[in-house]
Design a protein around this motif. Structure first.
Motif, PDB file in Angstrom:
ATOM      1  N   LEU A 200       0.826  -1.204   0.000  1.00  0.00           N
ATOM      2  CA  LEU A 200       0.000   0.000   0.000  1.00  0.00           C
ATOM      3  C   LEU A 200       0.861   1.256   0.000  1.00  0.00           C
ATOM      4  CD1 LEU A 200      -2.869  -0.806   2.544  1.00  0.00           C
ATOM      5  CD2 LEU A 200      -3.044  -0.625   0.052  1.00  0.00           C
ATOM      6  N   ILE A 201       2.005   1.167   0.673  1.00  0.00           N
ATOM      7  CA  ILE A 201       2.919   2.313   0.734  1.00  0.00           C
ATOM      8  C   ILE A 201       3.904   2.277  -0.426  1.00  0.00           C
ATOM      9  CG2 ILE A 201       4.665   3.508   2.105  1.00  0.00           C
ATOM     10  CD1 ILE A 201       3.361   2.330   4.608  1.00  0.00           C
ATOM     11  N   ASP A 202       4.552   1.138  -0.617  1.00  0.00           N
ATOM     12  CA  ASP A 202       5.659   1.051  -1.571  1.00  0.00           C
ATOM     13  C   ASP A 202       5.193   1.149  -3.016  1.00  0.00           C
ATOM     14  OD1 ASP A 202       8.403   0.658  -2.224  1.00  0.00           O
ATOM     15  OD2 ASP A 202       7.982  -1.435  -2.682  1.00  0.00           O
ATOM     16  N   ARG A 203       3.962   0.759  -3.288  1.00  0.00           N
ATOM     17  CA  ARG A 203       3.493   0.774  -4.674  1.00  0.00           C
ATOM     18  C   ARG A 203       2.365   1.785  -4.889  1.00  0.00           C
ATOM     19  NH1 ARG A 203       3.175  -5.827  -5.166  1.00  0.00           N
ATOM     20  NH2 ARG A 203       5.296  -6.209  -4.413  1.00  0.00           N
ATOM     21  N   ALA A 204       2.248   2.708  -3.990  1.00  0.00           N
ATOM     22  CA  ALA A 204       1.188   3.708  -4.119  1.00  0.00           C
ATOM     23  C   ALA A 204       1.364   4.505  -5.405  1.00  0.00           C
ATOM     24  CB  ALA A 204       1.202   4.647  -2.915  1.00  0.00           C
ATOM     25  N   ASN A 210       5.392   9.850  -4.435  1.00  0.00           N
ATOM     26  CA  ASN A 210       5.030   8.658  -3.681  1.00  0.00           C
ATOM     27  C   ASN A 210       6.232   8.123  -2.919  1.00  0.00           C
ATOM     28  OD1 ASN A 210       2.118   7.610  -4.518  1.00  0.00           O
ATOM     29  ND2 ASN A 210       3.044   8.546  -6.314  1.00  0.00           N
ATOM     30  N   TYR A 211       5.931   7.305  -1.903  1.00  0.00           N
ATOM     31  CA  TYR A 211       6.985   6.667  -1.117  1.00  0.00           C
ATOM     32  C   TYR A 211       7.472   5.392  -1.792  1.00  0.00           C
ATOM     33  CZ  TYR A 211       6.072   9.572   3.036  1.00  0.00           C
ATOM     34  OH  TYR A 211       5.946  10.615   3.918  1.00  0.00           O
ATOM     35  N   ARG A 212       8.761   5.108  -1.615  1.00  0.00           N
ATOM     36  CA  ARG A 212       9.359   3.854  -2.038  1.00  0.00           C
ATOM     37  C   ARG A 212      10.209   3.297  -0.899  1.00  0.00           C
ATOM     38  NH1 ARG A 212       5.788   4.059  -4.895  1.00  0.00           N
ATOM     39  NH2 ARG A 212       5.727   4.401  -7.149  1.00  0.00           N
ATOM     40  N   ASP A 213      10.213   1.992  -0.772  1.00  0.00           N
ATOM     41  CA  ASP A 213      10.992   1.328   0.267  1.00  0.00           C
ATOM     42  C   ASP A 213      12.476   1.552  -0.011  1.00  0.00           C
ATOM     43  OD1 ASP A 213      12.375  -0.537   1.904  1.00  0.00           O
ATOM     44  OD2 ASP A 213      10.643  -1.876   1.920  1.00  0.00           O
ATOM     45  N   PHE A 247      10.967   4.517   4.326  1.00  0.00           N
ATOM     46  CA  PHE A 247      10.452   4.837   3.003  1.00  0.00           C
ATOM     47  C   PHE A 247      10.917   6.254   2.635  1.00  0.00           C
ATOM     48  CE2 PHE A 247       7.437   1.817   4.822  1.00  0.00           C
ATOM     49  CZ  PHE A 247       7.257   0.904   3.795  1.00  0.00           C
ATOM     50  N   VAL A 248      11.298   6.439   1.388  1.00  0.00           N
ATOM     51  CA  VAL A 248      11.695   7.766   0.908  1.00  0.00           C
ATOM     52  C   VAL A 248      10.838   8.124  -0.305  1.00  0.00           C
ATOM     53  CG1 VAL A 248      14.060   7.602   1.751  1.00  0.00           C
ATOM     54  CG2 VAL A 248      13.534   6.831  -0.569  1.00  0.00           C
ATOM     55  N   THR A 249      10.599   9.403  -0.494  1.00  0.00           N
ATOM     56  CA  THR A 249       9.844   9.816  -1.672  1.00  0.00           C
ATOM     57  C   THR A 249      10.696   9.618  -2.932  1.00  0.00           C
ATOM     58  OG1 THR A 249      10.474  12.107  -1.121  1.00  0.00           O
ATOM     59  CG2 THR A 249       8.234  11.401  -0.580  1.00  0.00           C
ATOM     60  N   GLU A 250      10.007   9.537  -4.051  1.00  0.00           N
ATOM     61  CA  GLU A 250      10.646   9.164  -5.317  1.00  0.00           C
ATOM     62  C   GLU A 250      11.814  10.071  -5.676  1.00  0.00           C
ATOM     63  OE1 GLU A 250       6.750   7.480  -7.679  1.00  0.00           O
ATOM     64  OE2 GLU A 250       6.809   9.571  -7.011  1.00  0.00           O
ATOM     65  N   ASP A 251      11.756  11.339  -5.302  1.00  0.00           N
ATOM     66  CA  ASP A 251      12.833  12.259  -5.636  1.00  0.00           C
ATOM     67  C   ASP A 251      14.092  12.004  -4.815  1.00  0.00           C
ATOM     68  OD1 ASP A 251      11.372  13.136  -3.368  1.00  0.00           O
ATOM     69  OD2 ASP A 251      12.243  15.135  -3.548  1.00  0.00           O
ATOM     70  N   LEU A 252      13.974  11.220  -3.734  1.00  0.00           N
ATOM     71  CA  LEU A 252      15.132  10.926  -2.887  1.00  0.00           C
ATOM     72  C   LEU A 252      15.737   9.553  -3.152  1.00  0.00           C
ATOM     73  CD1 LEU A 252      13.908  12.315   0.575  1.00  0.00           C
ATOM     74  CD2 LEU A 252      15.268  13.483  -1.179  1.00  0.00           C
ATOM     75  N   VAL A 253      15.086   8.737  -3.966  1.00  0.00           N
ATOM     76  CA  VAL A 253      15.564   7.370  -4.196  1.00  0.00           C
ATOM     77  C   VAL A 253      17.005   7.363  -4.691  1.00  0.00           C
ATOM     78  CG1 VAL A 253      15.294   5.354  -5.704  1.00  0.00           C
ATOM     79  CG2 VAL A 253      13.302   6.312  -4.536  1.00  0.00           C
ATOM     80  N   SER A 254      17.343   8.236  -5.618  1.00  0.00           N
ATOM     81  CA  SER A 254      18.695   8.253  -6.181  1.00  0.00           C
ATOM     82  C   SER A 254      19.736   8.698  -5.162  1.00  0.00           C
ATOM     83  CB  SER A 254      18.747   9.172  -7.405  1.00  0.00           C
ATOM     84  OG  SER A 254      18.448  10.516  -7.043  1.00  0.00           O
ATOM     85  N   ARG A 255      19.299   9.287  -4.065  1.00  0.00           N
ATOM     86  CA  ARG A 255      20.237   9.738  -3.031  1.00  0.00           C
ATOM     87  C   ARG A 255      20.556   8.656  -1.997  1.00  0.00           C
ATOM     88  NH1 ARG A 255      21.247  15.115  -3.181  1.00  0.00           N
ATOM     89  NH2 ARG A 255      19.785  16.430  -4.353  1.00  0.00           N
ATOM     90  N   VAL A 256      19.846   7.538  -2.011  1.00  0.00           N
ATOM     91  CA  VAL A 256      20.072   6.493  -1.007  1.00  0.00           C
ATOM     92  C   VAL A 256      21.431   5.859  -1.257  1.00  0.00           C
ATOM     93  CG1 VAL A 256      19.249   4.337  -0.017  1.00  0.00           C
ATOM     94  CG2 VAL A 256      17.597   6.059  -0.785  1.00  0.00           C
ATOM     95  N   ARG A 257      22.347   6.136  -0.355  1.00  0.00           N
ATOM     96  CA  ARG A 257      23.726   5.639  -0.504  1.00  0.00           C
ATOM     97  C   ARG A 257      23.906   4.300   0.192  1.00  0.00           C
ATOM     98  NH1 ARG A 257      28.079   9.974   0.986  1.00  0.00           N
ATOM     99  NH2 ARG A 257      27.503  10.724  -1.088  1.00  0.00           N
ATOM    100  N   GLY A 258      23.175   4.094   1.277  1.00  0.00           N
ATOM    101  CA  GLY A 258      23.291   2.837   2.008  1.00  0.00           C
ATOM    102  C   GLY A 258      22.222   2.731   3.064  1.00  0.00           C
ATOM    103  N   ILE A 259      21.824   1.491   3.374  1.00  0.00           N
ATOM    104  CA  ILE A 259      20.847   1.236   4.426  1.00  0.00           C
ATOM    105  C   ILE A 259      21.205  -0.098   5.076  1.00  0.00           C
ATOM    106  CG2 ILE A 259      19.214   0.312   2.725  1.00  0.00           C
ATOM    107  CD1 ILE A 259      16.941   1.258   4.595  1.00  0.00           C
ATOM    108  N   GLU A 260      21.291  -0.090   6.404  1.00  0.00           N
ATOM    109  CA  GLU A 260      21.760  -1.277   7.129  1.00  0.00           C
ATOM    110  C   GLU A 260      20.974  -1.462   8.418  1.00  0.00           C
ATOM    111  OE1 GLU A 260      23.955  -3.331   5.932  1.00  0.00           O
ATOM    112  OE2 GLU A 260      24.756  -2.110   4.277  1.00  0.00           O
TER     113      GLU A 260
END
Length: 279
Positions: A200-204, A210-213, A247-260
């Protein structure tokens, strides 16, 4: 921008000991975060942390951070003492605006549940204003979670559909308001990644951003690390599970450098989840 989110279970570790100093030490060892988002912070509830004001304790343990605690629950006992339970965000980035959103509570009298909320703190990152949404959804009721997710998506749609910046004169109160379209939403969502509520969130597909995981956005196909139930098998009989997300909005997806995920600590029944966004 570096952020860590963690359901700290009011500082109670899997050893049964409540120790907020340990929580802060583990959080800082996990990530030198610009923003810490904690869920399950208690103030004066005797069941949690011996009735202490944990928001004040966390603020003292993290000097140099703007400490913002907002409750989902506020009750007053017969002696007139205020008891609070909710989420806390601490930021060393400039804070532009704060909003506390109480989430829907349908069927409150028919199911074991508690009031939930989303603490929204807008910070000034190097790349612009970002709304940090720190939330914790209902555990016992899927219907309540669905209503709460719907409200969170509505808030994002409203913000991204009509962003605004504070005026240069900072005219109070109208001109002082900031509404950022970009958002990072994190916390304990109380659903697993396979649950349709995650989708519901990731594919809105709503209007606006919209938010993406952030986990799958960073490394598609990467196996997920469990975020709860690794050590506390009494509470989580089925073992490790993934219920905490960023979750980050679509404009921030390219900025995700790492998640742990920090899988090593047993300072809570949940694990810290850390993310870094590029400038």
């Amino acid at each position: 921008m570096r952020l860590l989110t963690w359901n700290i279970q009011c500082g109670k570790g899997c050893d049964g000991v409540t120790d907020l100093a340990r929580i802060v030490a583990v959080a800082r060892q996990t990530l030198d975060a610009d923003v810490f988002c904690f869920q399950e912070v208690s103030a004066n509830f005797s069941r949690f942390g011996d009735g202490a004001d944990q928001s004040a304790q966390l603020a003292a343990l993290l000097p140099g951070y703007c400490a913002i605690f907002r409750p989902a629950i506020e009750t007053i006992d017969r002696a007139g003492r205020l008891h609070c339970f909710g989420n806390m965000t601490l930021s060393r980035l400039p804070v532009l605006q704060i909003a506390n959103h109480l989430l829907p509570f349908p069927g409150a009298g028919r199911v074991r549940s508690m009031r939930r909320h989303a603490l929204e703190v807008t910070v000034q990152a190097s790349f612009g204003a970002v709304r940090i949404v720190n939330t914790h959804l209902e555990f016992h009721s899927a219907d309540q979670r669905h209503a709460q997710i719907t409200r969170l998506l509505e808030l994002q749609q409203d913000a991204s559909g009509s962003p605004r910046q504070a005026s240069s004169r900072h005219d109070e109160p109208y001109g002082s308001q900031t509404v950022a379209a970009s958002s990072l939403m994190c916390g304990d969502f109380n659903f697993d990644v396979a649950d349709p509520q995650h989708a519901l969130i990731d594919r809105a597909g709503r209007a606006g951003l919209n938010y993406r995981d952030a986990w799958t956005a960073n490394r598609p196909g990467r196996p997920r690390a469990p975020t709860c139930g690794i050590y506390d098998r009494a509470q989580w009989a089925d073992g490790g599970d993934c219920r905490d997300f960023i979750f980050v909005t679509e404009d921030l997806v390219s900025r995700v450098r790492g998640i742990e995920v920090n899988e090593a600590t047993d300072a809570s029944d949940h694990q810290p989840l850390a993310i870094e966004l590029a400038d």
